[in-house]
Design an enzyme around this catalytic site. Structure first.
Site, PDB file in Angstrom:
ATOM      1  N   CYS A   2       0.789  -1.247   0.000  1.00 33.69           N
ATOM      2  CA  CYS A   2       0.000   0.000   0.000  1.00 33.69           C
ATOM      3  C   CYS A   2       0.819   1.294   0.000  1.00 33.69           C
ATOM      4  CB  CYS A   2      -0.940   0.087   1.196  1.00 33.69           C
ATOM      5  SG  CYS A   2      -2.020  -1.296   1.390  1.00 33.69           S
ATOM      6  N   ARG A  28       3.313   0.499  -5.379  1.00 34.96           N
ATOM      7  CA  ARG A  28       3.179  -0.139  -4.070  1.00 34.96           C
ATOM      8  C   ARG A  28       1.888  -0.950  -3.958  1.00 34.96           C
ATOM      9  NH1 ARG A  28       6.619   1.901  -0.287  1.00 34.96           N
ATOM     10  NH2 ARG A  28       5.251   1.174   1.375  1.00 34.96           N
ATOM     11  N   TRP A  75      -2.721  -2.476  -1.631  1.00 32.93           N
ATOM     12  CA  TRP A  75      -2.264  -3.824  -1.947  1.00 32.93           C
ATOM     13  C   TRP A  75      -2.939  -4.692  -0.900  1.00 32.93           C
ATOM     14  CZ3 TRP A  75       0.130  -6.085  -5.822  1.00 32.93           C
ATOM     15  CH2 TRP A  75       0.724  -7.327  -5.642  1.00 32.93           C
ATOM     16  N   ASN A 101      -0.980   1.951   5.879  1.00 34.00           N
ATOM     17  CA  ASN A 101      -0.145   0.921   5.253  1.00 34.00           C
ATOM     18  C   ASN A 101       0.487   0.125   6.378  1.00 34.00           C
ATOM     19  OD1 ASN A 101       3.205   1.027   3.947  1.00 34.00           O
ATOM     20  ND2 ASN A 101       1.733  -0.585   3.751  1.00 34.00           N
ATOM     21  N   GLY A 102       0.282  -1.176   6.369  1.00 38.87           N
ATOM     22  CA  GLY A 102       0.854  -2.008   7.428  1.00 38.87           C
ATOM     23  C   GLY A 102      -0.131  -3.097   7.818  1.00 38.87           C
ATOM     24  N   GLU A 481      17.358 -22.713  -6.559  1.00 43.20           N
ATOM     25  CA  GLU A 481      16.945 -21.313  -6.702  1.00 43.20           C
ATOM     26  C   GLU A 481      18.140 -20.430  -7.091  1.00 43.20           C
ATOM     27  OE1 GLU A 481      14.378 -19.862  -7.210  1.00 43.20           O
ATOM     28  OE2 GLU A 481      14.627 -17.781  -6.629  1.00 43.20           O
ATOM     29  N   LYS A 485      18.289 -18.136 -10.541  1.00 44.23           N
ATOM     30  CA  LYS A 485      18.549 -16.690 -10.534  1.00 44.23           C
ATOM     31  C   LYS A 485      19.695 -16.357 -11.475  1.00 44.23           C
ATOM     32  CE  LYS A 485      15.601 -15.525  -9.177  1.00 44.23           C
ATOM     33  NZ  LYS A 485      14.489 -16.182  -8.613  1.00 44.23           N
ATOM     34  N   GLU A 488      18.757 -16.947 -15.238  1.00 43.58           N
ATOM     35  CA  GLU A 488      17.743 -16.109 -15.882  1.00 43.58           C
ATOM     36  C   GLU A 488      18.178 -14.665 -16.048  1.00 43.58           C
ATOM     37  OE1 GLU A 488      13.986 -15.706 -13.842  1.00 43.58           O
ATOM     38  OE2 GLU A 488      14.939 -15.684 -11.888  1.00 43.58           O
ATOM     39  N   HIS A 504      26.842 -39.035  -9.672  1.00 45.92           N
ATOM     40  CA  HIS A 504      26.203 -39.991 -10.576  1.00 45.92           C
ATOM     41  C   HIS A 504      26.112 -39.445 -12.003  1.00 45.92           C
ATOM     42  CE1 HIS A 504      25.291 -42.533  -7.160  1.00 45.92           C
ATOM     43  NE2 HIS A 504      24.954 -41.428  -6.518  1.00 45.92           N
ATOM     44  N   LYS A 604       7.039 -11.228 -16.161  1.00 43.84           N
ATOM     45  CA  LYS A 604       6.809 -11.374 -14.716  1.00 43.84           C
ATOM     46  C   LYS A 604       5.713 -12.389 -14.442  1.00 43.84           C
ATOM     47  CE  LYS A 604       7.509 -10.398 -10.429  1.00 43.84           C
ATOM     48  NZ  LYS A 604       8.669 -11.122  -9.862  1.00 43.84           N
TER      49      LYS A 604
HETATM   50  C1  F6R Z   1      11.998 -16.678 -11.425  1.00 40.97           C
HETATM   51  C2  F6R Z   1      10.580 -16.385 -11.516  1.00 40.97           C
HETATM   52  C3  F6R Z   1       9.699 -17.394 -12.142  1.00 40.97           C
HETATM   53  C4  F6R Z   1       8.391 -17.503 -11.349  1.00 40.97           C
HETATM   54  C5  F6R Z   1       7.414 -18.445 -12.072  1.00 40.97           C
HETATM   55  C6  F6R Z   1       6.150 -18.651 -11.277  1.00 40.97           C
HETATM   56  O1  F6R Z   1      12.703 -15.626 -10.849  1.00 40.97           O
HETATM   57  O2  F6R Z   1      10.135 -15.342 -11.104  1.00 40.97           O
HETATM   58  O3  F6R Z   1      10.313 -18.620 -12.217  1.00 40.97           O
HETATM   59  O4  F6R Z   1       8.691 -17.988 -10.070  1.00 40.97           O
HETATM   60  O5  F6R Z   1       7.096 -17.916 -13.329  1.00 40.97           O
HETATM   61  O6  F6R Z   1       5.467 -17.452 -11.076  1.00 40.97           O
HETATM   62  P1  F6R Z   1       4.375 -17.318  -9.950  1.00 40.97           P
HETATM   63  O7  F6R Z   1       5.040 -17.479  -8.645  1.00 40.97           O
HETATM   64  O8  F6R Z   1       3.801 -15.955 -10.167  1.00 40.97           O
HETATM   65  O9  F6R Z   1       3.367 -18.395 -10.190  1.00 40.97           O
END
Ligand code: F6R
Length: 609
Positions: A2, A28, A75, A101-102, A481, A485, A488, A504, A604
């Site tokens: 928010c 936000r 939010w 906000n909070g 993970e 990172k 990508e 293996h 995203k």
């Molecule tokens: C990697 C990344 C993607 C998402 C994936 C799932 O940094 O952001 O691998 O994790 O596309 O997205 P959500 O979590 O929105 O279902």
């Protein structure tokens, strides 16, 4: 997360200025918007669900009288993104309006208390208790000033807040206050402003006053007056000059959203740990009763599921099956039944494969539970119960703060389930809960002390053709993970395996100088991991180890190491241990001249299968 904004102007109407300032805070949150102004002793409110432009087209947000007002862009955390839950929220008589906000942690108790005193609540939000509590405080003691009543109110409120209040009782001022959620003042010759963040007022003024936790501020035509909430004592603080460009300001001075979001993690984890007990109880009750539990997600969210499967198993003795959402229907679709429970995890709540899996499971009468960062998303609409991860909007394409928030919820769930099932001693649970509560500070220490070192490591290895990421046990998820990172955003091919599996097959790739990142918490896997490091080293690998502070055994083997604070239990380790890996990916991308916020070919939110 928010955004709030308020202004007291000497000349001109407040509403258009609030409207444009809220637009600059839309990053936000954008579930709903609302403005309240005060003119000739009367309050005017316009609010609705939807983005600011959508709401403005319907209600004309600029067309409101008065030179004093407050606004909010939401939010959703408590209560769906509906008009009724939009801020500002008022008291019974509509004489006090609040934007916030909070998260008010004790809102259920406060609401019950106020309902017993005949207060009527219209929303499902935690915020609505604040105007009612101010109203009740003034009713109990009509001699109090508005500021005194708000000070009394804040002493009863537990949780985080940045809030702004207007009231017909004292229509010439805004009172705002801060505990843990950001609040900053803007000052110019035509007025004073309060906001969640500097970009809100930066085109108007670059003179800002930072407000600290535990402070209350009175904004009026005379300027601003800061007081401590605990004892009303005055605080003197002069404005500072902000040199940021508006573009820099949205990123709070950081060059990219990704690094801003990495740095936000102490705050987002702290917020996520404020989870309302009853949501955890509800979700853990469903998990406890389940015959089989699938943890379904994509990408980073899948890695959170993988880590969670270790947490559920180790703490609650509950076997769960982490499954890539893109494979779920093929792999398990036919066998899912009324006895199955799906816990779907998704930052966006819109990922097509995750929604597809859930829809398939729902058609077969399975129970759908979910964890998402976007309340009101498709996922929340198809879930029997869902929990919000409280990370705030994530703009960087690479998920960072939402991953640690997902893990923070999943760890709490595993602990709650452990308690319910009586599988782990109370002492152990108390100890883990204590450690969990310390994680925001731990992550802060990592970012503060290791960032420079990681920058150097990134420079050293930026030209590597390929990377390995290895971990054992729950650190397998952390390794996966870290690999994702780096791949990508820095476009370096990377391979992740449970360290035991590396023998293996993958080990045949190792040759002189090959960088291998080892995730090494001091848990029951530590000794075996040392063996795996030796195997790699013997073949010429360069070892980059993420270790606990003072882990001399691994330090002596590693070519480079990053340290996290001591004493982190293995089962919680992915939360702090992933942070150096996020930083490594970020600084490697920079060293290679890539834009980490906009990796090629990625979006995203992936809404196609
Ligand atoms: C990697 C990344 C993607 C998402 C994936 C799932 O940094 O952001 O691998 O994790 O596309 O997205 P959500 O979590 O929105 O279902």
């Amino acid at each position: 997360m928010c955004g709030i904004f308020g202004c007291v102007l000497k000349e001109g109407n407040a509403a258009p200025l609030i409207h444009s300032s809220l637009k600059r805070l839309e990053y936000r949150g954008y579930d709903s918007v609302g403005i309240a102004t005060i003119s000739e002793g009367k309050i005017f409110v316009k609010k609705d669900m939807g983005k600011i432009d959508e709401v403005d087209r319907i209600v004309d947000l600029d067309d409101m009288p008065g030179s004093i007002g407050i606004g909010h862009t939401r939010w959703a955390t408590h209560g769906a993104p509906l008009k009724v839950n939009s801020h500002p929220h008022g008291d019974c008589k509509g004489e006090i309006m609040v934007v916030h906000n909070g998260i008010i942690e004790n809102f259920l108790e406060l609401r019950a208390e106020l309902q017993n005193l005949e207060h009527t609540f219209v929303s499902k939000t935690d915020t609505e208790v604040i105007p009612h509590l101010i109203e009740q405080t003034l009713k109990n003691n009509p001699k109090l000033s508005l500021v005194e009543a708000i000070l009394e109110t804040l002493k009863r409120v537990e949780g985080s807040y940045a809030l702004a209040v207007i009231s017909t009782r004292e229509p010439d001022k805004i009172i705002c206050a801060r505990n843990e959620s950001p609040l900053v003042l803007g000052i110019d010759s035509n007025g004073v402003y309060c906001a969640s963040d500097i970009p809100a007022f930066l085109p108007i003024t670059n003179k800002a006053v930072m407000i600290n936790n535990g402070e209350l501020v009175i904004l009026s035509a005379k300027g601003y007056e800061i007081k401590k909430i605990c004892d009303s004592s005055p605080v003197v603080r002069e404005p500072i000059t902000i040199e940021w460009s508006p573009e820099m300001a949205v990123k709070q001075g950081y060059p990219h959203f990704m690094i801003k979001e990495i740095h936000e993690q102490p705050e987002t984890i702290r917020n996520t740990l404020r989870m309302q007990d009853h949501y955890l109880d509800l979700l853990s009750t469903f998990l406890d009763r389940a015959n089989e539990v699938f943890l379904v997600a994509c990408g980073t969210s899948y890695h959170a599921c993988l880590a969670a499967s270790y947490m559920f198993s180790k703490l609650a003795f509950l076997p769960t099956y982490p499954v890539y959402a893109s494979e779920f229907v093929e792999q398990h679709g036919k066998s899912v039944s009324i006895d199955s429970t799906i816990l779907a995890v998704s930052q966006s709540g819109e990922t097509a494969d995750t929604i597809g899996s859930v829809t398939c499971a729902q058609q077969r009468a399975a129970t759908i539970l979910s964890l998402t960062n976007v309340i009101g998303s498709s996922l929340t609409r198809v879930s029997r119960v869902y929990i919000g991860t409280q990370a705030g909007p994530e703009i960087g394409v690479a998920a960072t703060k939402t991953f640690t928030s997902q893990l923070s919820v999943l760890a709490q769930l595993a602990l709650r389930l452990a308690k319910k099932r009586g599988k782990v001693s109370q002492d152990e649970i108390d100890c883990l809960e204590e450690q969990l509560a310390r994680l925001p500070n731990t992550v802060e220490t990592i970012v503060n002390t290791q960032e420079q070192k990681i920058k150097e490591i990134a420079k050293k290895y930026k030209d590597a053709k390929v990377f390995f990421f290895l971990g054992r046990g729950i650190s397998t998820a952390t390794a996966f993970e870290g690999r994702l990172k780096l791949m990508e955003i820095a476009y370096i091919p990377a391979i992740a395996f449970p360290a035991g599996e590396s023998k293996h097959g993958p080990i045949s790739l190792i040759e002189d100088g090959f960088p291998v990142v080892f995730i090494c918490p001091r848990d029951e896997t530590h000794r075996t991991v040392i063996g795996n490091i030796m195997e790699m080293k013997a073949r010429g690998a360069h070892i980059i180890a993420v270790i606990e502070e003072g882990d001399e055994d691994i330090k002596s083997l590693a070519d480079d190491y990053v340290e996290v604070p001591k004493g982190i239990p293995g089962v919680l380790s992915p939360i702090p241990f992933v942070v150096p890996l996020q930083l490594l990916a970020y600084y490697t991308a920079l060293a290679k001249g890539c834009n980490p916020d906009m990796p090629r070919n990625l979006a995203k939110c992936v809404t196609v299968k």
